[in-house]
Design an enzyme around this catalytic site. Structure first.
Site, mmCIF file in Angstrom:
data_model
loop_
_atom_site.group_PDB
_atom_site.id
_atom_site.type_symbol
_atom_site.label_atom_id
_atom_site.label_comp_id
_atom_site.label_asym_id
_atom_site.label_seq_id
_atom_site.Cartn_x
_atom_site.Cartn_y
_atom_site.Cartn_z
ATOM 1 N N TYR A 120 -50.860 -14.911 -32.954
ATOM 2 C CA TYR A 120 -52.294 -14.645 -32.756
ATOM 3 C C TYR A 120 -52.897 -14.060 -34.021
ATOM 4 O O TYR A 120 -52.221 -13.370 -34.780
ATOM 5 C CB TYR A 120 -52.490 -13.639 -31.625
ATOM 6 C CG TYR A 120 -51.959 -14.092 -30.281
ATOM 7 C CD1 TYR A 120 -52.801 -14.672 -29.347
ATOM 8 C CD2 TYR A 120 -50.615 -13.930 -29.951
ATOM 9 C CE1 TYR A 120 -52.326 -15.091 -28.115
ATOM 10 C CE2 TYR A 120 -50.131 -14.342 -28.721
ATOM 11 C CZ TYR A 120 -50.993 -14.919 -27.804
ATOM 12 O OH TYR A 120 -50.515 -15.326 -26.591
ATOM 13 N N HIS A 128 -58.452 -17.061 -28.462
ATOM 14 C CA HIS A 128 -58.583 -18.092 -27.434
ATOM 15 C C HIS A 128 -57.203 -18.583 -27.009
ATOM 16 O O HIS A 128 -56.911 -18.736 -25.834
ATOM 17 C CB HIS A 128 -59.473 -19.197 -27.985
ATOM 18 C CG HIS A 128 -59.290 -20.516 -27.321
ATOM 19 N ND1 HIS A 128 -59.582 -20.699 -25.990
ATOM 20 C CD2 HIS A 128 -58.830 -21.693 -27.779
ATOM 21 C CE1 HIS A 128 -59.319 -21.951 -25.674
ATOM 22 N NE2 HIS A 128 -58.851 -22.566 -26.728
ATOM 23 N N LYS A 159 -54.802 -27.032 -30.169
ATOM 24 C CA LYS A 159 -54.626 -28.382 -30.677
ATOM 25 C C LYS A 159 -53.678 -28.481 -31.866
ATOM 26 O O LYS A 159 -53.763 -29.404 -32.645
ATOM 27 C CB LYS A 159 -55.983 -28.978 -31.044
ATOM 28 C CG LYS A 159 -56.891 -29.145 -29.840
ATOM 29 C CD LYS A 159 -56.987 -30.598 -29.391
ATOM 30 C CE LYS A 159 -57.822 -30.772 -28.153
ATOM 31 N NZ LYS A 159 -57.082 -30.480 -26.913
#
Lengths: 182, 175
Positions: A120, A128, A159
């Protein structure tokens, strides 16, 4: 920083028994996990803090953590020996863990995503979604199905996924895969 | 493009269009097909297959025999055992509006222009096709990434599934 925290080595985990200390350590960058709280909303828990060997060794190496076993302080060498014995591919995984932490990223275990690390920028619950990182060896072979599997897994979260290749000289190559729609 | 151009498969495996015989075939070059040398437009094997399947060209061999798609594929595959996969990737990108030119090496066979970018800017992507089941070392992948970076292009991995579906991944590095 300045403060030095105390943890006890139990099996292959490190436990910070003092909740107050644990809260402060956790607040330094999401180190450890409060016992029995799977998704801590904040650092206001009142339970012991469990560190894994990667983060424990990292903190010990930084001089932030002292590790005890059987009432005696363990040296870094002793701790490393212990880690190498109980943690598969510790050397490679630690090399990547340290590099990501040194880059200022928050590194969490990735096992629930089927990878080595969930990374993160801000922190779990704030970002997110994490970046999913797998540690591999440069001479390892991959095939299409292998990559699609990783990709599918990652695309349900974010993604992209990352393969980290630690090099003998210490530097790390990161291959960042992003689904591309022509 | 309704007119049918006549291409010839030479015994050395090259496919050429004589521009004197096919003056309008220059239009093919403008669309990003082939390499022009003098009055000859030489087509890549995958280009020839694609143009043949689209009925833009016919292909005859040196004996004057007109070749079907299957025959052409068979003859060209003799010189390149991964031609079919390359053709699939080429066709997929081409039909999506990308111009695809030869790449830098057998491992990186295609460079791809952004839609509408051909003739105006350098190609943007470098493609690495990987067939399902084919092993690839991460080292090799990393080298391909360096090559792409040195050429200021984005590396795209084209994973060709065994029945021809293609999944693409673009690759980059941490800054």
């Amino acid at each position: 920083m300045g403060e030095v925290f105390k943890a006890q080595l139990v099996e292959n985990r490190l436990i910070v028994w003092n909740p107050e200390e644990g809260r402060r350590l956790y607040s330094l960058g999401y180190y450890g996990k409060p016992l029995g709280i799977s998704k801590p909303k904040s650092a206001d828990f009142n339970v012991p803090l469990i560190l894994d060997l990667l983060e424990g060794f990292y903190l010990a190496e930084k001089g932030v953590l002292k590790v005890y076993a059987n009432g005696e302080e363990l040296s870094l060498t002793q701790l490393r020996r212990r880690a190498l014995k109980t943690y598969k591919d510790f050397r490679l995984k630690y090399q990547v863990y340290r590099d990501l932490r040194d880059k200022g990223l928050i590194v969490q275990p990735g096992i629930k995503f089927g990878c080595d690390f969930a990374v993160y920028k801000q922190g779990p619950g704030l970002d997110h979604a994490p970046y999913l990182v797998q540690v591999r060896k440069a001479r390892e072979l991959v095939d299409a199905a292998d990559l699609v599997r990783s990709g599918r897994l990652a695309t349900t979260v974010r993604k992209r996924f990352i393969i980290a290749l630690p090099k003998p000289k210490g530097q790390i190559q990161y291959l960042i895969f992003k689904w591309w729609k022509p | 493009m309704p007119s049918l151009f006549k291409a010839k498969l030479l015994s050395n495996g090259r496919i050429v269009l004589d521009l004197k015989e096919n003056p309008q075939a220059e239009a093919l070059q403008a669309r990003g097909y082939g390499e022009k040398t003098g009055e000859i437009l030489q087509l890549q094997p995958w280009e020839a297959l694609h143009l043949l399947s689209e009925e833009t060209i016919t292909v005859v061999d040196e004996l004057g025999e007109t070749l079907s798609f299957e025959t052409l594929l068979e003859r060209l595959s003799a010189g390149d055992e991964t031609l079919w996969s390359k053709y699939l990737v080429f066709r997929d990108l081409r039909t999506r509006g990308y111009v695809v030119k030869p790449g830098f090496s057998p491992e990186l066979p295609f460079r791809v222009y952004e839609r509408g970018g051909y003739g105006r800017e350098p190609s943007k992507f470098l493609l690495l096709p990987l067939r399902e089941g084919e092993p690839l070392s991460l080292e090799k992948l990393e080298r391909a990434l360096q090559t792409a970076k040195a050429a200021k292009k984005e590396l795209v991995l084209a994973l060709v599934e065994r029945r021809g579906e293609i999944v693409y991944y673009s690759l980059s590095q941490f800054a």
